[in-house]
Write a protein that holds these residues in place. Structure first.
Motif, PDB file in Angstrom:
ATOM      1  N   TRP A  89       1.008  -1.321  -0.149  1.00 51.03           N
ATOM      2  CA  TRP A  89       0.000  -0.098  -0.237  1.00 51.03           C
ATOM      3  C   TRP A  89       0.701   1.035   0.062  1.00 51.03           C
ATOM      4  O   TRP A  89       1.838   1.838   1.277  1.00 51.03           O
ATOM      5  N   GLN A  90       0.802   3.046  -0.738  1.00 51.76           N
ATOM      6  CA  GLN A  90       1.533   3.496  -1.030  1.00 51.76           C
ATOM      7  C   GLN A  90       0.578   4.331  -0.668  1.00 51.76           C
ATOM      8  O   GLN A  90      -0.415   4.095  -1.445  1.00 51.76           O
ATOM      9  N   TYR A  91       0.583   5.709  -0.388  1.00 50.03           N
ATOM     10  CA  TYR A  91       0.539   6.559   0.380  1.00 50.03           C
ATOM     11  C   TYR A  91       1.294   7.791   0.104  1.00 50.03           C
ATOM     12  O   TYR A  91       2.371   8.430   0.048  1.00 50.03           O
ATOM     13  N   PHE A  92       1.342   8.120  -1.221  1.00 49.90           N
ATOM     14  CA  PHE A  92       1.600   9.524  -1.739  1.00 49.90           C
ATOM     15  C   PHE A  92       1.163  11.752  -0.780  1.00 49.90           C
ATOM     16  O   PHE A  92      -0.333  11.414  -0.933  1.00 49.90           O
ATOM     17  N   ASP A  93       1.559  11.450  -0.833  1.00 51.20           N
ATOM     18  CA  ASP A  93       1.260  13.290   0.112  1.00 51.20           C
ATOM     19  C   ASP A  93       1.311  14.330  -0.707  1.00 51.20           C
ATOM     20  O   ASP A  93       0.552  15.239  -0.163  1.00 51.20           O
ATOM     21  N   PHE A  94       1.628  13.680  -2.611  1.00 46.43           N
ATOM     22  CA  PHE A  94       1.613  14.996  -3.264  1.00 46.43           C
ATOM     23  C   PHE A  94       0.887  14.271  -4.274  1.00 46.43           C
ATOM     24  O   PHE A  94       1.297  13.126  -5.159  1.00 46.43           O
ATOM     25  N   PRO A  95       0.769  14.570  -5.633  1.00 47.64           N
ATOM     26  CA  PRO A  95      -0.421  14.191  -6.371  1.00 47.64           C
ATOM     27  C   PRO A  95       1.025  13.813  -7.646  1.00 47.64           C
ATOM     28  O   PRO A  95       1.826  14.231  -7.232  1.00 47.64           O
ATOM     29  N   THR A  96       0.518  12.388  -7.720  1.00 49.77           N
ATOM     30  CA  THR A  96       1.614  12.611  -8.924  1.00 49.77           C
ATOM     31  C   THR A  96       1.934  13.030  -9.884  1.00 49.77           C
ATOM     32  O   THR A  96       0.926  12.860 -10.602  1.00 49.77           O
ATOM     33  N   GLY A  97       2.858  12.552 -10.868  1.00 52.54           N
ATOM     34  CA  GLY A  97       3.079  13.246 -11.968  1.00 52.54           C
ATOM     35  C   GLY A  97       3.535  14.498 -11.889  1.00 52.54           C
ATOM     36  O   GLY A  97       3.953  15.699 -12.547  1.00 52.54           O
ATOM     37  N   TYR A  98       3.567  15.793 -10.797  1.00 49.83           N
ATOM     38  CA  TYR A  98       3.847  17.092 -10.384  1.00 49.83           C
ATOM     39  C   TYR A  98       4.918  17.602 -10.609  1.00 49.83           C
ATOM     40  O   TYR A  98       5.482  18.671  -9.998  1.00 49.83           O
ATOM     41  N   GLY A  99       6.169  15.716 -10.334  1.00 54.03           N
ATOM     42  CA  GLY A  99       7.849  16.222  -9.723  1.00 54.03           C
ATOM     43  C   GLY A  99       7.903  16.223  -8.325  1.00 54.03           C
ATOM     44  O   GLY A  99       9.116  16.622  -8.249  1.00 54.03           O
ATOM     45  N   PHE A 100       7.706  15.257  -7.499  1.00 51.79           N
ATOM     46  CA  PHE A 100       7.695  15.086  -6.428  1.00 51.79           C
ATOM     47  C   PHE A 100       8.258  14.137  -6.047  1.00 51.79           C
ATOM     48  O   PHE A 100       8.054  13.467  -5.004  1.00 51.79           O
ATOM     49  N   GLY A 101       8.882  13.129  -7.175  1.00 48.85           N
ATOM     50  CA  GLY A 101       9.715  12.099  -6.913  1.00 48.85           C
ATOM     51  C   GLY A 101       9.204  10.566  -5.960  1.00 48.85           C
ATOM     52  O   GLY A 101       9.424   9.727  -5.399  1.00 48.85           O
TER      53      GLY A 101
END
Length: 301
Positions: A89-101
């Motif tokens: 399960w992966q949870y991202f604090d920033f949207p994907t594809g916006y340059g946050f790695g």
């Protein structure tokens, strides 16, 4: 067994892509910043009769085609004779594809958590994460930067154990970001703009190494963004508005349709007010100093 890892989000300020036949010799030169928000990965395993791997991003199940990098990492690190259920399960604090790695955060977070479970080393696991990133064009320098933390200087390309990454030691800044849209990393890396990026990026790195300060970093980042033609139009106009109220130049996140700036405490309210006036999505976070975190996770009652 439930294992959790945290990988800091990583903003690239400028870069020089270097792609070779061997993924471990591929990577990027450049500079960037690691953030106190990022990717949390939770892995649960249960032994059973058959081997199954399940991946989800922010709670949404992902197919192998949708999560190629994560599945690559998992297949490499899960013991061949293991049978059972592996839930990632992966949870991202920033949207994907916006340059946050996010891609590297998911790959590295998965690799380290699986290494913890299956008793592999950090270097072995992070090499696999980097390999997956390079092969599937998720990114080139995020993994080694996220392993280092802080304001990173990537002065020799390659994967973990090959790359050389230094730090600019300055902890008086926060990172202000304005998020406006996506850029597909693979599309840029496969385009004709790459040669221009390599030329301008090397000059930027040389200038920064001569005077490795946050001020030089942001000055060179802005020059890189404009001279490569990646930063233009509305993005550039908003950056100019940001520049009017802060000390250091703002620039573009590589690679996303986003702006970032290093700000001091007395500039926080100014940038918040500007973002509200512009009606744009923004965030203000601390710089992350340290290594990725990993260990057993016990849910709170």
């Amino acid at each position: 067994m439930l294992i959790r890892s945290f990988i800091p989000a990583h903003i690239t300020a400028f870069f020089v892509p270097i792609i070779r036949e061997d993924p471990q010799m591929s990577g990027s030169l450049g500079a960037g910043v690691n953030l106190s928000k990022g990717t949390n990965v939770f892995i649960n395993i249960e032994e059973g009769l058959e081997r199954h791997i399940h991946v989800a991003f922010n709670g949404e199940p992902m197919s192998r085609k949708e999560a190629t990098i994560t599945y690559h990492v998992a297949e490499k690190l899960i013991q061949r004779d293991f049978k059972g259920e592996v839930e990632i399960w992966q949870y991202f604090d920033f949207p994907t594809g916006y340059g946050f790695g996010n891609s590297a955060g998911g790959a590295l977070g998965t690799a380290l958590a699986l290494a913890y479970i299956f008793k592999k080393t950090l270097l072995e696991a992070s090499k696999i994460a980097h390999e997956a990133e390079v092969i599937y064009r998720g990114g080139l320098g995020d993994v080694v930067a996220q392993l280092t933390g802080g304001i990173d200087l990537r002065i020799r390309e390659g994967g973990p154990g090959v790359a050389i990454v230094d730090n600019i030691l300055a902890n008086e800044y926060k990172v202000f970001t304005i998020m406006m849209g996506k850029l597909e990393t693979k599309r840029v890396l496969d385009s004709e703009v790459v040669e221009r990026i390599r030329k301008v990026g090397r000059i930027a790195l040389e200038n920064l190494l001569r005077n490795p300060t946050p001020e030089t970093l942001m000055k060179e980042a802005r020059k890189f963004a404009v001279e490569t033609g990646l930063m233009e139009g509305e993005l550039l106009e908003i950056a100019k508005e940001v520049d009017k109220i802060i000390r250091l130049p703002s620039s573009m996140i590589m690679l996303g349709k986003c702006i970032f700036a290093l700000i001091r405490d007395d500039e926080v309210e100014k940038v918040k007010e500007l973002a509200r006036d512009l009606n744009v999505s923004y965030d203000i976070v601390d710089i992350y100093w340290g290594k990725p975190k990993i260990g057993r996770w016990i849910p709170e009652e």
